[in-house]
Enzyme design. Sequence first.
Site, PDB file in Angstrom:
ATOM      1  N   SER A 235      50.052  29.465  42.506  1.00  0.00           N
ATOM      2  CA  SER A 235      49.445  30.544  41.729  1.00  0.00           C
ATOM      3  C   SER A 235      49.345  31.795  42.591  1.00  0.00           C
ATOM      4  CB  SER A 235      48.074  30.128  41.202  1.00  0.00           C
ATOM      5  OG  SER A 235      47.216  29.734  42.246  1.00  0.00           O
ATOM      6  N   MET A 236      49.577  32.945  41.952  1.00  0.00           N
ATOM      7  CA  MET A 236      49.630  34.209  42.682  1.00  0.00           C
ATOM      8  C   MET A 236      48.869  35.316  41.964  1.00  0.00           C
ATOM      9  SD  MET A 236      53.599  34.051  44.024  1.00  0.00           S
ATOM     10  CE  MET A 236      54.246  33.938  42.353  1.00  0.00           C
ATOM     11  N   ASP A 267      41.420  27.047  37.827  1.00  0.00           N
ATOM     12  CA  ASP A 267      41.228  25.701  37.294  1.00  0.00           C
ATOM     13  C   ASP A 267      41.779  25.597  35.876  1.00  0.00           C
ATOM     14  OD1 ASP A 267      39.860  25.250  39.685  1.00  0.00           O
ATOM     15  OD2 ASP A 267      37.941  25.813  38.792  1.00  0.00           O
TER      16      ASP A 267
END
Length: 335
Positions: A235-236, A267
Site C-alpha cells: 500500500s502506498m 485495514d
Amino acid sequence: MSRSAPKSAAMTSIVTVTLNPAIDQTVTLDALRPGHVHRARSVRSDAGGKGVNVASCLADWGLKVSVTGILGSDNAVPFEALFARKGVDDRFAWIPGETRTNLKLFDAATKDTTDINLPGLAATPGALATVQAVLRQVGTEGSLVVLAGSLPGVLGVDTYATMTRSLKALGIRVVLDVSGPPLSAALASDVLPDVIKPNRQELADWAGRPLDTLADVVATARGLILRGIPLVVVSMGADGALFVTRDEALLAHPPPTQVTSTVGAGDALVAGLVAGLHAGLPLAETARLALAFAAGKLTQPGPNLPSRGTILAIVETVRVEELDAVPDILPSTSS
C-alpha cells in the site's frame, strides 16, 4: 469433506487475529499545532486493532468472520458491543486488565492522522495457547486467517512466524499484515505466508534501503515472490497499491475521496483483499475491491464501510494498470 477436496468460497471460513488490540480514541482538531493548546471538534472511541478493524469491514460487506486474540476484561464493553452489532463471532481470549487505548489526532485541515500508540497488555502463555486452540478449532483447509498488528511486548518477535507454520500445516491460507521485527522474523522463516501487505515504508525498513521509485518497490516485491510468497501487496497511500504475483504486477489507483477519517484505512484495504481472495476473484478485480474498501472507509468514522451498493459503485471508479503502463517515479507516501 476430505482434505484433498476443494472448498467453495461459501464454505471457507475467515478468521482475524489481533494479539495487541486497542480502543482507538480519535480526536478531531481544526489543525494540529505541536506545542499549542487545542480545542477538539469531536472525540469518539472505537474498538480497534488491525485484525478487529479488518473483521469489522468484512462484516459490513456481509461476510461471516471470526475474531480471536487477547483482550482485557476490565474494559470489554466497546468490543462486545461491536461484535454484537455486526454479528462477528467473538473467540477472543479474555485476561484480567485493561486493553490499551491508542490516541489518534485527526487534523481536519490536512486530513492527516497522528497516532500515539500505548503499550499493550502483558499477555500470558495461557492466553496465546487459547488463541492457537481457537485457530485449530475454527480454521479448516482453505480457510483464510489474517495475522495483523503489533505484538504485546511479552511475546517473542517470532510469534507470527510460529503461528504461520502451524496454520500452513493445516492447509490454512495466511494473510500477514505486520511490520518491524515480527515481519522480518516471518520472512526469515522456512514456512512463509500466502499474502503479505506491508506499506512502502514498512517494506523499505525490511529491505534496509529506500524504495523511492516504483521500480524499487516492484523489484523488492518480486524478490519476495521468488522466495515463495504467492502474493505481495504494497500500500502506498494516495498513490494506490501494488499487487504482485509471479505472473502479474498491477498498480491500482484510488479514486478521489472526501476524507472523514483515515483511521483503519489500511485495514479496510486488507479486508477488501481478503474479500476478493474469499470470492476467488481475478487479481485485477481483487485490487479494485481492496481499493474500494479503503476509499469507502475514508468516508466513514471508525473502522466501518458504507453500504454494499456504495462500495460496488466505487469499484467501477478504481483504475488498475499493468506494470509496464505506469510511470517509474512515485512520491514518498505510505499507508
